[in-house]
Design an enzyme around this catalytic site. Structure first.
Site, short mmCIF file in Angstrom:
data_model
loop_
_atom_site.label_atom_id
_atom_site.label_comp_id
_atom_site.label_asym_id
_atom_site.label_seq_id
_atom_site.Cartn_x
_atom_site.Cartn_y
_atom_site.Cartn_z
N PHE A 10 4.10 -2.74 6.24
CA PHE A 10 4.51 -3.55 4.99
C PHE A 10 5.75 -2.97 4.31
O PHE A 10 6.07 -1.83 4.54
CB PHE A 10 3.37 -2.88 3.96
N GLU A 18 -2.86 2.74 4.95
CA GLU A 18 -3.75 3.17 6.31
C GLU A 18 -3.03 4.59 6.85
O GLU A 18 -3.53 5.04 7.82
CB GLU A 18 -3.61 2.12 7.38
N ILE A 50 6.14 -0.05 -3.50
CA ILE A 50 7.10 -0.60 -4.26
C ILE A 50 6.48 -1.12 -5.54
O ILE A 50 5.59 -2.06 -5.27
CB ILE A 50 8.00 -1.56 -3.94
N HIS A 82 -1.49 -3.20 -7.96
CA HIS A 82 -2.27 -1.74 -7.46
C HIS A 82 -1.30 -0.88 -6.81
O HIS A 82 -1.86 0.14 -6.12
CB HIS A 82 -3.50 -2.34 -6.71
N PHE A 110 5.41 14.06 4.18
CA PHE A 110 5.57 12.89 3.24
C PHE A 110 6.97 12.14 2.99
O PHE A 110 7.67 12.64 2.43
CB PHE A 110 5.00 13.37 1.86
#
Ligand code: INI
Length: 159
Positions: free
Chosen positions: A22, A58, A82, A88, A113
């Site tokens: 994504f 995921e 973004i 959401h 992260f």
């Protein structure tokens, strides 16, 4: 006084990179940055596994699974959440950050992260190799440092 810290020298360390499809225009650049750092730290190609997931949501499950693998010393998580592109945003951003932290605590391995959470695509681009650096590069640097630090702590463990 005793000071313990890691360094940025990779001594045969093995990494998994979990990267989200994504917003791939961003996450692909983060991956380039991470690979650039690892190669410059002389991590061998055969010691790097890249795992693609559908979206940032995921990442935690797959990162935890990768961290459980005996052949992985640390996991680098890369993606971009973004705000502009989702109603959401908060849910995805909260879950991915919480999940990555949990994966590290559950497995005892560094799970880094390297997921951007920004208000706009422009802000994400800035952090993916333009004026604000490349978050993938710094995430990979943190991964090498953390593996080194964990080894230092293992070596320093008192009997
Ligand atoms: N996934 C992202 O990685 N970034 C986003 O900005 C995003 N948005 O905008 O919704 C996003 N959504 C997909 C999500 O991560 C899951 O893949 C999907 O909900 C299926 O579980």
């Amino acid at each position: 006084m005793r000071t313990i810290q890691g360094n940025l020298v990779s001594k045969g360390y093995r990494f998994s990179i979990v990267v989200s499809r994504f917003n791939e225009v961003i996450s692909g650049k983060l991956l380039d940055g991470a690979l650039d750092f690892l190669h410059r730290s002389e991590v061998r190609d055969e010691d790097i596994t890249v795992i693609w997931v559908p979206g940032a949501f995921e990442i935690p499950l797959v990162a935890q699974r990768a961290a459980q693998d005996a052949d992985t010393d640390a996991v680098i998580c890369l993606g971009a959440v973004i705000r502009g592109s989702t109603p959401h945003f908060e849910y995805v951003a909260n879950e991915v950050s919480k999940g990555i932290a949990q994966a590290a605590l559950h497995t005892g391995k560094p799970v880094i992260f390297g997921v951007l959470t920004t208000d706009s695509l422009d802000q994400a681009l800035e952090r993916a190799g333009s004026k604000a650096g490349n978050r993938g590069f710094t995430a990979a640097s943190s991964a090498v440092e953390m593996v080194s630090l964990m080894r230092e702590m293992d070596n320093g463990t008192k009997a």
